[in-house]
Design a protein around this motif. Structure first.
Motif, PDB file in Angstrom:
ATOM      1  N   PHE A 185      41.613  49.819  34.488  1.00 34.12           N
ATOM      2  CA  PHE A 185      42.032  50.117  35.847  1.00 34.12           C
ATOM      3  C   PHE A 185      41.567  49.180  36.692  1.00 34.12           C
ATOM      4  N   ARG A 186      40.375  48.274  36.647  1.00 29.66           N
ATOM      5  CA  ARG A 186      39.913  47.266  37.493  1.00 29.66           C
ATOM      6  C   ARG A 186      40.947  45.745  37.141  1.00 29.66           C
ATOM      7  N   PHE A 187      41.275  45.838  35.823  1.00 30.41           N
ATOM      8  CA  PHE A 187      42.290  44.811  35.560  1.00 30.41           C
ATOM      9  C   PHE A 187      43.465  45.050  36.258  1.00 30.41           C
ATOM     10  N   THR A 188      44.098  46.331  36.319  1.00 29.47           N
ATOM     11  CA  THR A 188      45.121  46.643  36.888  1.00 29.47           C
ATOM     12  C   THR A 188      44.999  46.543  38.318  1.00 29.47           C
ATOM     13  N   GLN A 189      44.147  46.786  39.072  1.00 31.15           N
ATOM     14  CA  GLN A 189      43.851  46.649  40.561  1.00 31.15           C
ATOM     15  C   GLN A 189      43.873  44.891  40.747  1.00 31.15           C
ATOM     16  N   VAL A 190      43.736  44.264  40.144  1.00 32.65           N
ATOM     17  CA  VAL A 190      43.517  42.662  40.023  1.00 32.65           C
ATOM     18  C   VAL A 190      44.912  42.305  40.158  1.00 32.65           C
ATOM     19  N   ALA A 191      45.597  42.722  38.909  1.00 33.19           N
ATOM     20  CA  ALA A 191      47.056  42.450  38.868  1.00 33.19           C
ATOM     21  C   ALA A 191      47.842  42.879  39.844  1.00 33.19           C
ATOM     22  N   VAL A 192      47.555  43.920  40.756  1.00 30.54           N
ATOM     23  CA  VAL A 192      48.366  44.384  41.785  1.00 30.54           C
ATOM     24  C   VAL A 192      48.121  43.124  43.007  1.00 30.54           C
ATOM     25  N   ARG A 193      46.772  42.672  43.237  1.00 32.47           N
ATOM     26  CA  ARG A 193      46.552  41.973  44.048  1.00 32.47           C
ATOM     27  C   ARG A 193      47.101  40.435  43.693  1.00 32.47           C
ATOM     28  N   VAL A 194      46.984  39.931  42.547  1.00 37.27           N
ATOM     29  CA  VAL A 194      47.613  38.660  42.132  1.00 37.27           C
ATOM     30  C   VAL A 194      49.058  38.903  42.663  1.00 37.27           C
ATOM     31  N   TRP A 195      49.868  39.912  42.197  1.00 34.39           N
ATOM     32  CA  TRP A 195      51.254  40.047  42.351  1.00 34.39           C
ATOM     33  C   TRP A 195      51.780  40.180  43.896  1.00 34.39           C
ATOM     34  N   THR A 196      50.880  40.654  44.554  1.00 30.65           N
ATOM     35  CA  THR A 196      51.006  40.731  46.070  1.00 30.65           C
ATOM     36  C   THR A 196      50.606  39.507  46.744  1.00 30.65           C
ATOM     37  N   GLY A 197      49.960  38.526  45.916  1.00 27.32           N
ATOM     38  CA  GLY A 197      49.775  37.541  46.865  1.00 27.32           C
ATOM     39  C   GLY A 197      48.278  37.352  47.323  1.00 27.32           C
ATOM     40  N   LYS A 198      47.707  38.361  47.279  1.00 23.49           N
ATOM     41  CA  LYS A 198      46.164  38.583  48.134  1.00 23.49           C
ATOM     42  C   LYS A 198      45.090  37.578  47.435  1.00 23.49           C
ATOM     43  N   ILE A 199      45.390  37.123  46.125  1.00 23.48           N
ATOM     44  CA  ILE A 199      44.691  36.603  45.493  1.00 23.48           C
ATOM     45  C   ILE A 199      45.642  35.702  44.295  1.00 23.48           C
ATOM     46  N   ASP A 200      45.063  34.428  43.962  1.00 20.71           N
ATOM     47  CA  ASP A 200      45.999  33.612  43.045  1.00 20.71           C
ATOM     48  C   ASP A 200      45.123  33.243  41.705  1.00 20.71           C
ATOM     49  N   ARG A 201      44.277  34.011  41.379  1.00 23.65           N
ATOM     50  CA  ARG A 201      43.514  33.766  40.181  1.00 23.65           C
ATOM     51  C   ARG A 201      42.470  35.278  39.811  1.00 23.65           C
ATOM     52  N   ILE A 202      42.069  35.349  38.638  1.00 22.76           N
ATOM     53  CA  ILE A 202      41.484  36.646  38.171  1.00 22.76           C
ATOM     54  C   ILE A 202      39.900  36.418  38.804  1.00 22.76           C
ATOM     55  N   VAL A 203      39.038  35.663  38.273  1.00 20.72           N
ATOM     56  CA  VAL A 203      37.903  35.260  38.596  1.00 20.72           C
ATOM     57  C   VAL A 203      37.456  34.093  38.339  1.00 20.72           C
ATOM     58  N   ALA A 204      36.936  33.334  39.361  1.00 23.67           N
ATOM     59  CA  ALA A 204      36.263  32.141  39.399  1.00 23.67           C
ATOM     60  C   ALA A 204      35.178  31.953  40.264  1.00 23.67           C
ATOM     61  N   SER A 205      34.077  32.458  39.381  1.00 22.03           N
ATOM     62  CA  SER A 205      32.626  32.234  40.308  1.00 22.03           C
ATOM     63  C   SER A 205      32.178  30.823  40.450  1.00 22.03           C
ATOM     64  N   HIS A 206      31.931  30.693  41.849  1.00 20.98           N
ATOM     65  CA  HIS A 206      31.289  29.590  42.363  1.00 20.98           C
ATOM     66  C   HIS A 206      29.905  29.638  43.056  1.00 20.98           C
TER      67      HIS A 206
END
Length: 222
Positions: A185-206
């Motif tokens: 479910f969480r990965f699906t949520q991330v996929a929607v955010r990537v598709w809609t342009g809200k984010i451009d990557r899954i995770v990248a902790s800095h």
């Protein structure tokens, strides 16, 4: 952008559950140490309970970390390409993650199901239905943890009225399908955010870079 009220509510539930699990692990371990070195005794079920609780904390924490973007990620390649290519790479990566989580969910269900007197799925990689005939294994117990009195009603439901001396195994193992479903479910949520342009990557902790930047700001360095 402020998180939605539902997100805050779910955050509190997940964070509280993880904190409670960690607190119980600490208390049980401490109590066992006191029992062993002060009273020369032992809480027989302490180790097994701690192992189960640790598994719950890790598996539930994995999906929560996806939600918060707290997993480590490598974004060196993403920084070298433009926004369009970055979105494509992000969608490719999240598709792999969703497929992996789906396979984990199938495997988790198939491992847990018979312990809960439920059918496993048919098919090696993808579910093609459910078993028509299977051996119900709801009578299986854990090794050391006693079955608490408030779960006695499970004996009629799951064990044909036979008493459980130890905790039924399907209870601690239930975290497997639950956590994998949450991860999917969480990965699906991330996929929607990537598709809609809200984010451009899954995770990248800095985190380290952010902490260094904060230290430099506190020192007045540029």
């Amino acid at each position: 952008m402020h998180p939605a009220p539902d997100d805050n509510f779910m955050d509190r539930i997940e964070e509280t559950l993880i904190a409670v699990i960690l607190g119980v692990m600490t208390l049980v371990t401490f109590a066992n140490v006191v029992a062993r070195y002060v009273f020369n005794s032992n809480i027989l079920w302490a180790l097994e309970l701690t192992v189960f609780l640790f598994g719950w904390m890790v598996l539930l924490g994995a999906s929560y970390a996806v939600k918060k973007g707290a997993h480590l990620g490598v974004d060196a390649l993403l920084e070298m390409v433009g926004p369009g290519a970055r979105k494509v790479l992000g969608l490719m990566a999240i598709a792999v993650c969703i497929m992996f989580a789906f396979l984990l969910l199938k495997g988790a269900w198939d491992y847990w199901a018979n312990f809960a007197n439920l059918p496993q799925t048919e098919g090696r990689w993808f579910p093609l239905g459910f078993q028509e005939k299977f051996r119900a294994n709801g009578w299986y117990e854990v090794n050391d943890i006693p079955n608490p009195w408030f779960l006695k009603f499970l004996e009629d439901m799951m064990n044909e009225g036979e008493p459980y001396e130890k905790l039924p195994r399907f209870i601690p193992y239930a975290v497997l399908p639950i956590s994998m479903a949450l991860l999917l479910f969480r990965f699906t949520q991330v996929a929607v955010r990537v598709w809609t342009g809200k984010i451009d990557r899954i995770v990248a902790s800095h985190e380290v870079e952010d902490e260094l930047a904060e230290v430099r700001a506190q020192r007045g360095e540029v």
